[in-house]
Design an enzyme around this catalytic site. Structure first.
Site, short mmCIF file in Angstrom:
data_model
loop_
_atom_site.label_atom_id
_atom_site.label_comp_id
_atom_site.label_asym_id
_atom_site.label_seq_id
_atom_site.Cartn_x
_atom_site.Cartn_y
_atom_site.Cartn_z
N ASN A 182 -37.56 34.88 -28.52
CA ASN A 182 -38.90 35.26 -28.08
C ASN A 182 -39.88 34.12 -28.37
O ASN A 182 -40.01 33.70 -29.52
CB ASN A 182 -39.38 36.52 -28.82
N GLU A 183 -40.50 33.63 -27.32
CA GLU A 183 -41.50 32.55 -27.46
C GLU A 183 -41.02 31.47 -28.42
O GLU A 183 -41.70 31.16 -29.40
CB GLU A 183 -42.83 33.12 -27.93
N GLU A 334 -44.90 38.71 -20.33
CA GLU A 334 -45.86 39.51 -21.10
C GLU A 334 -47.27 39.19 -20.61
O GLU A 334 -47.57 38.03 -20.29
CB GLU A 334 -45.83 39.15 -22.60
N HIS A 385 -52.96 46.17 -31.42
CA HIS A 385 -52.95 45.38 -30.18
C HIS A 385 -53.18 46.33 -29.00
O HIS A 385 -52.99 47.53 -29.11
CB HIS A 385 -51.57 44.71 -30.05
C1 GLA Z 1 -46.61 37.28 -28.07
C2 GLA Z 1 -45.28 37.88 -28.48
C3 GLA Z 1 -45.28 39.38 -28.48
C4 GLA Z 1 -46.58 39.89 -29.08
C5 GLA Z 1 -47.74 39.37 -28.30
C6 GLA Z 1 -49.07 39.88 -28.79
O1 GLA Z 1 -46.69 37.03 -26.76
O2 GLA Z 1 -44.22 37.43 -27.68
O3 GLA Z 1 -44.18 39.82 -29.25
O4 GLA Z 1 -46.66 39.48 -30.40
O5 GLA Z 1 -47.76 37.97 -28.44
O6 GLA Z 1 -50.13 39.40 -28.01
#
Ligand code: GLA
Length: 697
Positions: A182-183, A334, A385
């Site tokens: 993830n990211e 996302e 969030h």
């Molecule tokens: C990132 C992460 C998510 C979440 C979002 C919140 O994009 O990939 O898991 O934490 O930020 O904005």
């Protein structure tokens, strides 16, 4: 020859010509890997975390999603401790039930590998898997991205979990693809001794001899000479520019091989129809995204505004950047459901703004947009969030806006089947040049991404479609190629660009072009280095500006800010397009922009950072000179138009980002597919969206 035969031959030739023209027009190799067979061409979804809730709740979540026309869940990317509660003991039954239940609600799943969040049993038993910060501190468990991406032991655990997931879900018809980790990269690297050794080995593989490395890095400077590989440090803070650039290249290598480790494990067991992607972060610059995207089916990114409101030019540019990683459509894995929780001020987007953003993504080539996240978790770092469903399990007001956009996607999806953006203009963006400038900004105000944006804004306004691609990308299909900051310009790249110009292209170069080679060493000639012969002009001297400098010439009168290069023409056929007015004496009345015909094309050098108005004049000249035409036609201020094409079809997305209602005249009557009517004009309220289809029917 009989008349009938002549006619048939003519018909075949006509058909061939038509097919060739259609292919050139769209350059589309259908089907697009971003569009899932059997699913809508454009999709909307959400990040769903069933592991956080009792199973008895899932049905209601999925019912609400289905009612909203959400078609995708991204799932499991943080669920390692639930999927492997103790070492080597896997539990995927719950996940299979969740995926299959989603399938029954016509929702497909994208599985995230959970490697951004290793469980406590792993990091406690194998502490060497935890990342070390530049200050030598090993991070503690309890956040995320806490593992070392270069740790062989950690990679082994990543391989195992990815493989076990693929064995279980690689043939599941409801699983359409995989998001790796993830990211990745935002925590960058682990600064530990084993990583340093890997860096040294990687350098050895690249340079072969230490003497070669010393020569390229000019290490006689400040007694940096290395006697052996073991002496080479990880650069922390200021260092030799060659070393710093190689650390970035090594970072790209580490994350690419980290990703590959998991792709290999998945590919061994997964159906080939299942895609792999990574969710990138726009202009995050930790590694070279062109390189890392190569082994993915397609690129994705996470589109967040944070504080404030969407800047359509910047957001559009980030979409186009992501599209350029593989030069094909992409996903927005996302995006924010109104607000985030991590910004300075987590204000909510205005009503209608997120829907406009979702449509902007589609216009720029996204085939899917997912909200993060579905429901507020009851605890954890992101309790507050933005969401679609509150902690009580019922929809928050934003759910309706997401539903509206998702219903619209579902309604008009077929218009987008097999379509993608097609541009006559390309902007070149290179990570090595970006890093080289960042290391030695010379003025803290120098921002190569802001300069890219300034070109983008002006050029997109005119052409209404711009690609952002690597400097090494094929360029033949473009009428105009602009490289705003190609600081690192080795011979091989210069040859590639010169070929484009020789064949008839127009290449425009911005300040700081052609100063460095691929080792971040100065080229032993003046800027623009290997492009000097074509331009027949060079940079005499560059100046970081204390204050703005006047500029004048055929593009108009205006100002240079931040940076100014004094150019010198050496050929009679050079044409000076801009000159500096009175400033520091050195620049007074000296050329600031020069153009020259070369081969069948043209090369232009702009040595200053132009103000917005002058940039508009420059862009008007560049596009006119290169024969670039708008893809749609005139639109009122504040309206953004995007176009996607496939053979025989053009679909336009029009969005009004202004605060006033706008009236847009269509070039001719088209189908406004959101309203289901044929029209030649459309009225757009603030944040209003229209989708106009021109398919000749
Ligand atoms: C990132 C992460 C998510 C979440 C979002 C919140 O994009 O990939 O898991 O934490 O930020 O904005």
């Amino acid at each position: 020859m009989s008349t009938a035969l002549v006619r048939s031959i003519a018909l075949v030739l006509l058909l061939l010509a038509f097919t060739a023209a259609a292919q050139t027009q769209a350059q589309v190799a259908v089907p697009l890997p971003t569009q899932i067979p059997g699913q809508n061409a454009i999709l909307m979804g959400a990040a769903w975390y069933p592991e956080q809730w009792p199973e008895s709740r899932w049905e209601e979540d999925l019912r609400l999603m289905e009612a909203a026309d959400l078609k995708v869940v991204r799932i499991a990317e943080f669920a390692w401790s639930t999927m492997e509660p103790s070492e080597g003991h896997y539990d995927f039954d719950w996940l299979e039930r969740a995926i299959n239940l989603a399938g029954r609600h016509h929702i497909v799943s994208v599985l995230g590998t959970p490697t951004a969040t290793p469980p406590a049993w792993l990091t406690q038993r194998y502490p060497e898997t935890l990342r070390v910060e530049p200050d030598g501190r090993r991070v503690t468990h309890g956040n995320r991205a806490h593992a070392s991406s270069s740790s062989p032991r950690y990679r082994e655990f990543c391989r195992r979990i990815a493989e076990q997931m693929a064995i279980r879900f690689g043939h599941n018809p409801n699983v359409v693809g995989w998001q790796i980790d993830n990211e990745y990269g935002y925590a960058l690297m682990s600064y530990d001794e084993p990583t340093r050794q890997q860096f040294q080995d990687w350098l050895k593989e690249k340079y072969k001899t230490i003497g070669n490395l010393n020569a390229h890095w000019a290490t006689a400077y400040w007694s940096q000479t290395y006697d052996n590989w073991q002496e080479i440090p990880i650069p922390i803070g200021g260092h030799n520019p060659g070393l710093m650039l190689e650390w970035k290249n090594f970072t790209t290598y580490v994350w690419t091989s980290y990703q590959q480790n998991q792709i290999d494990a998945i590919r061994k067991h997964a159906d080939s129809r299942q895609f792999t992607t990574g969710n990138f972060m726009g202009f995050f610059d930790g590694f070279d995204h062109y390189t890392i995207s190569q082994s993915l089916t397609f690129a994705s990114w996470d589109d967040y505004v944070g504080t404030g409101h969407v800047d359509p030019a910047y957001n559009g540019l980030a979409h186009d950047l992501t599209r350029g990683f593989k030069r094909q459509n992409f996903w927005v894995m996302e995006t924010q459901p109104g607000a985030v929780n991590w910004s300075k001020l987590n204000n909510f987007l205005n009503r209608g703004e997120a829907r406009a953003m979702a449509w902007q993504a589609i216009g720029h080539g996204a085939d899917d947009v997912n909200y993060w996240q579905w429901r507020s978790p009851l605890n954890g770092q992101e309790e507050i969030h933005g969401v679609l469903v509150g902690p009580d399990g019922t929809p928050v007001p934003f759910y309706d806006e997401a539903s509206q956009a998702a219903h619209e996607f579902a309604k008009v999806e077929s218009a987008f089947r097999d379509t993608q953006p097609l541009s006559q203009v390309a902007l070149l963006y290179s990570y090595d040049s970006h890093w080289a400038i960042q290391f030695q900004k010379h003025t803290e105000k120098y921002d190569d991404v802001a300069l890219l944006k300034s070109y983008y804004r002006a050029l997109r306004q005119i052409s209404q479609s711009v690609d952002v691609v690597s400097a090494y990308a094929p360029l033949d299909s473009y009428k105009l190629v602009v490289a705003p900051s190609l600081n690192v310009l080795p011979k091989e790249l210069a040859d590639h660009l010169l070929e484009y110009v020789r064949n008839g292209g127009h290449l425009v170069l911005g300040p700081r072009t052609g100063l460095k080679d691929e080792f971040n060493a100065l080229l032993p000639q003046r800027q623009p280095g290997y492009l000097f012969d074509a331009l027949a002009a060079r940079v005499e001297q560059y100046y970081a500006l204390e204050k703005d400098v006047p500029l004048y010439g055929p593009w108009g009168n205006g100002e240079a800010s931040i940076w100014a290069e004094q150019l010198k023409s050496t050929a009679p056929d050079d044409e000076v397009l801009l000159k500096y007015g009175k400033s520091n004496g050195w620049l007074d009345d000296q050329p600031a922009a020069i153009t020259r015909a070369f081969g069948k094309g043209r090369i232009t050098y702009v040595g200053a950072v132009l103000d917005d108005e002058l940039m508009e004049g420059a862009a008007a000249w560049m596009t006119q000179q290169s024969g670039v035409t708008p893809v749609f036609g005139p639109v009122p201020d504040g309206v953004e138009v995007s176009r996607r094409v496939s053979p025989g079809k053009r679909v336009f997305v029009l969005i009004n980002y202004g605060t006033e209602r706008r009236h847009v005249a269509l070039p001719h009557a088209m189908k406004l597919v959101l309203d289901g009517k044929l029209a030649d004009t459309v009225d757009l309220p603030p944040y209003g969206v229209a989708v106009a289809l021109d398919d000749g029917k």
